[in-house]
Design an enzyme around this catalytic site. Structure first.
Site, short mmCIF file in Angstrom:
data_model
loop_
_atom_site.label_atom_id
_atom_site.label_comp_id
_atom_site.label_asym_id
_atom_site.label_seq_id
_atom_site.Cartn_x
_atom_site.Cartn_y
_atom_site.Cartn_z
N LYS A 97 1.25 -1.42 -0.21
CA LYS A 97 -0.37 -0.53 0.31
C LYS A 97 0.89 0.97 0.13
O LYS A 97 1.57 1.32 0.90
CB LYS A 97 -0.66 -0.08 1.28
CG LYS A 97 -1.56 1.44 1.62
CD LYS A 97 -3.20 0.89 2.56
CE LYS A 97 -3.27 2.16 2.13
NZ LYS A 97 -2.86 3.72 3.45
N HIS A 121 -1.35 8.20 0.58
CA HIS A 121 -1.73 8.22 1.63
C HIS A 121 -2.96 9.33 2.67
O HIS A 121 -2.35 10.05 3.92
CB HIS A 121 -0.81 8.25 3.16
CG HIS A 121 -0.42 7.46 4.33
ND1 HIS A 121 0.57 6.25 4.74
CD2 HIS A 121 -1.31 7.66 5.57
CE1 HIS A 121 0.25 6.50 6.00
NE2 HIS A 121 -0.97 6.78 6.54
N GLY A 153 -7.73 7.45 -2.43
CA GLY A 153 -7.47 8.55 -2.00
C GLY A 153 -7.75 9.73 -2.81
O GLY A 153 -8.34 9.56 -3.99
C1 LIG Z 1 -7.45 9.29 10.31
C2 LIG Z 1 -6.10 8.72 9.52
C3 LIG Z 1 -5.29 7.50 9.82
C4 LIG Z 1 -4.25 7.12 9.25
N1 LIG Z 1 -4.11 5.64 9.14
C5 LIG Z 1 -3.25 4.87 8.40
C6 LIG Z 1 -1.83 3.83 8.81
O1 LIG Z 1 -2.16 4.23 10.26
N2 LIG Z 1 -1.68 3.03 8.21
C7 LIG Z 1 -2.35 3.34 6.21
O2 LIG Z 1 -1.72 3.28 5.65
N3 LIG Z 1 -3.05 4.47 5.82
C8 LIG Z 1 -3.49 5.28 7.29
N4 LIG Z 1 -4.26 6.46 6.30
C9 LIG Z 1 -4.49 6.54 5.20
C10 LIG Z 1 -5.57 5.99 4.90
O3 LIG Z 1 -5.66 4.14 4.75
C11 LIG Z 1 -5.99 6.05 3.19
O4 LIG Z 1 -5.07 5.95 2.37
C12 LIG Z 1 -6.19 7.46 2.66
O5 LIG Z 1 -7.46 7.94 4.00
C13 LIG Z 1 -7.28 7.70 1.29
O6 LIG Z 1 -7.33 8.92 1.45
P1 LIG Z 1 -9.14 9.41 1.59
O7 LIG Z 1 -9.01 9.87 3.10
O8 LIG Z 1 -9.04 10.62 0.65
O9 LIG Z 1 -10.04 8.06 0.97
C14 LIG Z 1 -4.73 6.92 7.23
C15 LIG Z 1 -5.75 8.28 7.45
C16 LIG Z 1 -6.83 8.60 8.15
C17 LIG Z 1 -7.03 9.62 7.89
#
Ligand SMILES: Cc1cc2nc3c(=O)[nH]c(=O)nc-3n(C[C@H](O)[C@H](O)[C@H](O)COP(=O)(O)O)c2cc1C
Length: 187
Positions: A97, A121, A153
């Site tokens: 990822k 991310h 994303g």
């Molecule tokens: C509060 C928060 C915590 C996140 N923590 C992680 C994480 O620990 N590991 C990870 O791979 N992605 C993490 N992400 C990213 C999400 O997995 C994802 O890639 C992203 O939120 C997708 O975009 P979107 O919010 O626009 O749908 C996090 C996102 C948010 C908003």
């Protein structure tokens, strides 16, 4: 993770719970500079532990968000070290990822990964990364059907999903909209 035995325990728990795949986050060797979290002194609320990474609420309350992250996360990611090791300890699928380039799609294929998630991310890890929808066509072209491709994303509507599918993704994931919904319901 810095503690491989802990990482192995997580993998074993996931497998025992019936999980079919691991999504290995590859885009966060260090935590990005998050001005809003620094400014707001972001910290999870008391009473909230992270059982998956074996952290209690008390431990979390005693450290800053950044220190908490660097206390368990290894900043020396390596395909050659991580992927064969993960393969040796689990039968679950292994997905990477955080892929944004055709070169990394090729490398994921080379290492026998089962899929990649095209992700930046949610744009919250590193400024100036490209939008995932813009890099998707090149990544799908490089894959040539040899590895599965998901994307996340900025997916906010059904038309976003259609566009992603048309540009070569098999599936979309959604992050923040779900959290916003939960937050509203909690008010
Ligand atoms: C509060 C928060 C915590 C996140 N923590 C992680 C994480 O620990 N590991 C990870 O791979 N992605 C993490 N992400 C990213 C999400 O997995 C994802 O890639 C992203 O939120 C997708 O975009 P979107 O919010 O626009 O749908 C996090 C996102 C948010 C908003």
């Amino acid at each position: 993770m810095t503690d491989r035995e802990k990482e192995a325990r997580i993998v074993r728990r996931a497998e025992a719970s019936g999980c079919k795949a691991i999504f290995l986050t590859a885009d966060s060797p260090v935590l990005g500079v998050r001005y809003n979290e620094w400014r707001n002194g972001f910290q999870p609320p008391p009473g909230l532990g992270y059982p998956m990474i074996e952290k209690t609420s008390d431990q979390i309350q005693q450290e800053s968000h950044d220190d908490g992250f660097s206390s368990f996360n290894s900043d020396s990611h390596s395909w050659a070290r991580e992927i064969p090791w993960l393969r040796s300890i689990t039968k679950m699928e292994i997905w990477i990822k955080g892929v944004l380039t055709s070169e990394d799609v090729e490398t994921a294929i080379e290492y026998g990964c089962d899929g990649v998630i095209i992700s930046n991310h949610g744009g919250r890890q590193l400024d100036e990364t490209p939008a995932t929808i813009d890099v998707l066509p090149a990544c799908a072209k490089a894959a040539r059907g040899r590895i599965r491709i998901h994307i996340d994303g900025g997916i906010r509507s059904g038309t976003d999903i259609f566009k992603a599918l048309a540009l070569g993704a098999e599936c979309c994931w959604v992050g923040r909209p779900m959290l916003w919904g939960l937050a509203i319901a909690a008010i």
